[in-house]
Design a protein around this motif. Structure first.
Motif, PDB file in Angstrom:
ATOM      1  N   TYR A 287      -8.010 100.626  90.198  1.00  0.00           N
ATOM      2  CA  TYR A 287      -9.375 100.784  89.741  1.00  0.00           C
ATOM      3  C   TYR A 287     -10.161 101.799  90.564  1.00  0.00           C
ATOM      4  O   TYR A 287     -10.997 102.536  90.024  1.00  0.00           O
ATOM      5  N   LEU A 288      -9.922 101.800  91.873  1.00  0.00           N
ATOM      6  CA  LEU A 288     -10.726 102.619  92.786  1.00  0.00           C
ATOM      7  C   LEU A 288      -9.841 103.582  93.566  1.00  0.00           C
ATOM      8  O   LEU A 288      -8.687 103.273  93.872  1.00  0.00           O
ATOM      9  N   SER A 289     -10.400 104.734  93.909  1.00  0.00           N
ATOM     10  CA  SER A 289      -9.654 105.684  94.743  1.00  0.00           C
ATOM     11  C   SER A 289      -9.599 105.151  96.178  1.00  0.00           C
ATOM     12  O   SER A 289     -10.469 104.389  96.612  1.00  0.00           O
ATOM     13  N   GLN A 290      -8.585 105.573  96.919  1.00  0.00           N
ATOM     14  CA  GLN A 290      -8.389 105.033  98.269  1.00  0.00           C
ATOM     15  C   GLN A 290      -9.568 105.315  99.200  1.00  0.00           C
ATOM     16  O   GLN A 290      -9.973 104.429  99.973  1.00  0.00           O
ATOM     17  N   PRO A 291     -10.169 106.518  99.177  1.00  0.00           N
ATOM     18  CA  PRO A 291     -11.337 106.742 100.058  1.00  0.00           C
ATOM     19  C   PRO A 291     -12.483 105.784  99.757  1.00  0.00           C
ATOM     20  O   PRO A 291     -13.188 105.356 100.674  1.00  0.00           O
ATOM     21  N   VAL A 292     -12.679 105.449  98.480  1.00  0.00           N
ATOM     22  CA  VAL A 292     -13.740 104.503  98.119  1.00  0.00           C
ATOM     23  C   VAL A 292     -13.384 103.105  98.631  1.00  0.00           C
ATOM     24  O   VAL A 292     -14.244 102.406  99.182  1.00  0.00           O
ATOM     25  N   ILE A 293     -12.137 102.704  98.470  1.00  0.00           N
ATOM     26  CA  ILE A 293     -11.699 101.395  98.980  1.00  0.00           C
ATOM     27  C   ILE A 293     -11.899 101.326 100.485  1.00  0.00           C
ATOM     28  O   ILE A 293     -12.416 100.327 101.020  1.00  0.00           O
ATOM     29  N   ASP A 294     -11.499 102.370 101.195  1.00  0.00           N
ATOM     30  CA  ASP A 294     -11.637 102.389 102.652  1.00  0.00           C
ATOM     31  C   ASP A 294     -13.097 102.248 103.072  1.00  0.00           C
ATOM     32  O   ASP A 294     -13.420 101.518 104.015  1.00  0.00           O
ATOM     33  N   TYR A 295     -13.991 102.934 102.350  1.00  0.00           N
ATOM     34  CA  TYR A 295     -15.414 102.859 102.691  1.00  0.00           C
ATOM     35  C   TYR A 295     -15.958 101.456 102.418  1.00  0.00           C
ATOM     36  O   TYR A 295     -16.743 100.917 103.219  1.00  0.00           O
ATOM     37  N   ILE A 296     -15.536 100.859 101.310  1.00  0.00           N
ATOM     38  CA  ILE A 296     -15.998  99.511 100.964  1.00  0.00           C
ATOM     39  C   ILE A 296     -15.571  98.511 102.037  1.00  0.00           C
ATOM     40  O   ILE A 296     -16.373  97.668 102.483  1.00  0.00           O
ATOM     41  N   LEU A 297     -14.326  98.602 102.469  1.00  0.00           N
ATOM     42  CA  LEU A 297     -13.832  97.679 103.487  1.00  0.00           C
ATOM     43  C   LEU A 297     -14.529  97.908 104.827  1.00  0.00           C
ATOM     44  O   LEU A 297     -14.905  96.955 105.520  1.00  0.00           O
ATOM     45  N   LYS A 298     -14.725  99.171 105.161  1.00  0.00           N
ATOM     46  CA  LYS A 298     -15.397  99.490 106.430  1.00  0.00           C
ATOM     47  C   LYS A 298     -16.831  98.980 106.439  1.00  0.00           C
ATOM     48  O   LYS A 298     -17.331  98.496 107.459  1.00  0.00           O
ATOM     49  N   SER A 299     -17.495  99.084 105.304  1.00  0.00           N
ATOM     50  CA  SER A 299     -18.909  98.713 105.205  1.00  0.00           C
ATOM     51  C   SER A 299     -19.095  97.264 104.778  1.00  0.00           C
ATOM     52  O   SER A 299     -20.240  96.801 104.649  1.00  0.00           O
ATOM     53  N   GLN A 300     -17.979  96.566 104.502  1.00  0.00           N
ATOM     54  CA  GLN A 300     -18.029  95.157 104.101  1.00  0.00           C
ATOM     55  C   GLN A 300     -18.883  94.951 102.849  1.00  0.00           C
ATOM     56  O   GLN A 300     -19.742  94.059 102.783  1.00  0.00           O
TER      57      GLN A 300
END
Length: 307
Positions: A287-300
């Protein structure tokens, strides 16, 4: 039609982008491919415009996060940009207002002719003195490359960057037509440019809900600008349009992108993406690109069920 007589188009997508998905980006790509195949249009740019924080949708994260996620999603694109204008206003803006803002800004910055979809403009070239012979802005110097979206957008350099100021750098370029290698020159201002609203069939269907949209706004959106619809879940767009008198009235201004069975769409739904994140579903990578996933996880972000 030659490249210079085709209508040049900028696709504008408004939405929460909470978060932006691979499907959202595919909508731009699908729409561009479809418009090019018609032989009538050249898509020179795409604009992602996230909604204002005061929109009030449950679980809507701050525009600061959404703008960053959108930028990460388009960072490898040479033609799609993220625009923060809607987010930076004092309050929520209607879709009609966003379209009008970009139309007016494009007029000021590019000097292009902007006219209604399917209606050739008779307006004099913006900023060009009448009854005077136009002076070429570029003299041929053995340039052989045809103009690309990045080159045309890059023509206005730093000024255009104020339209889409959350964006990767674009090479500065003075527009030259496809026959420049033969010594032909043209003014950039002679290009006819239109801004079309890019949306899914769900937004089109929302036009049919009584009282949801201001009818005057719908007249402007569909009648003056035009819409490019990328259907979701095999939606029957003809049936949807028949349920609205305004959609029927301006049916020729609504371009529906045909399904491509060889390249199925990624999931567009941000809701499904958030649920996948909350449940630790590994399909979130679909569903999501990896950079977006990484940012979501980093920002909780979206970890709690409420978000």
């Amino acid at each position: 039609m030659t490249e210079t007589t085709k209508t040049h188009v900028i696709l504008l997508a408004c939405g929460s982008f909470n978060p932006i998905t691979k499907g959202h980006i595919q909508m731009f790509e699908r729409a561009r491919d479809y418009l090019h195949k018609t032989g009538r249009f050249i898509v020179i740019g795409g604009i992602v415009s996230p909604v204002h924080d005061s929109y009030g949708k449950q679980g809507l994260v701050s525009s600061r996060h959404r703008l960053i996620m959108c930028q990460l999603a388009v960072q490898n694109s040479d033609w799609i940009r993220v625009d923060p204008w809607e987010c930076y206003q004092d309050t929520w803006q209607t879709t009609c207002s966003v379209l009008e803002h970009h139309r007016d800004l494009m007029k000021r910055v590019t000097g292009c002719i902007l006219s209604n979809v399917n209606t050739p403009s008779m307006t004099p070239v913006i900023g060009q003195p009448q009854n005077e012979t136009p002076q070429p802005i570029y003299q041929n110097s053995n340039v052989t490359n045809k103009p690309t979206a990045a080159k045309i957008l890059g023509k206005v350099g730093e000024s255009l960057s104020r339209i889409c100021c959350v964006r990767p750098p674009v090479e500065r370029f003075t527009f030259v037509d496809e026959n420049a290698n033969l010594g032909t020159v043209m003014r950039y201002e002679e290009i006819e440019l239109r801004i079309l609203l890019l949306c899914g069939s769900d937004l089109l269907e929302s036009f049919c809900i009584p009282g949801l949209w201001n009818e005057a706004d719908m007249e402007v959106i569909v009648g003056d600008f035009g819409i490019v619809v990328v259907p979701r879940n095999a939606a029957d767009t003809d049936r949807i349009m028949n349920h609205s008198s305004i959609l029927r009235k301006y049916k020729n201004n609504i371009m529906v992108v045909k399904d491509d069975i060889n390249h199925p769409m990624s999931v567009v739904s941000s809701t499904k993406s958030r649920l996948a994140l909350q449940h630790g579903d590994g399909h979130v990578v679909d569903y999501l690109s990896q950079p977006v996933i990484d940012y979501i996880l980093k920002s909780q972000l979206y970890i709690n069920a409420s978000g």
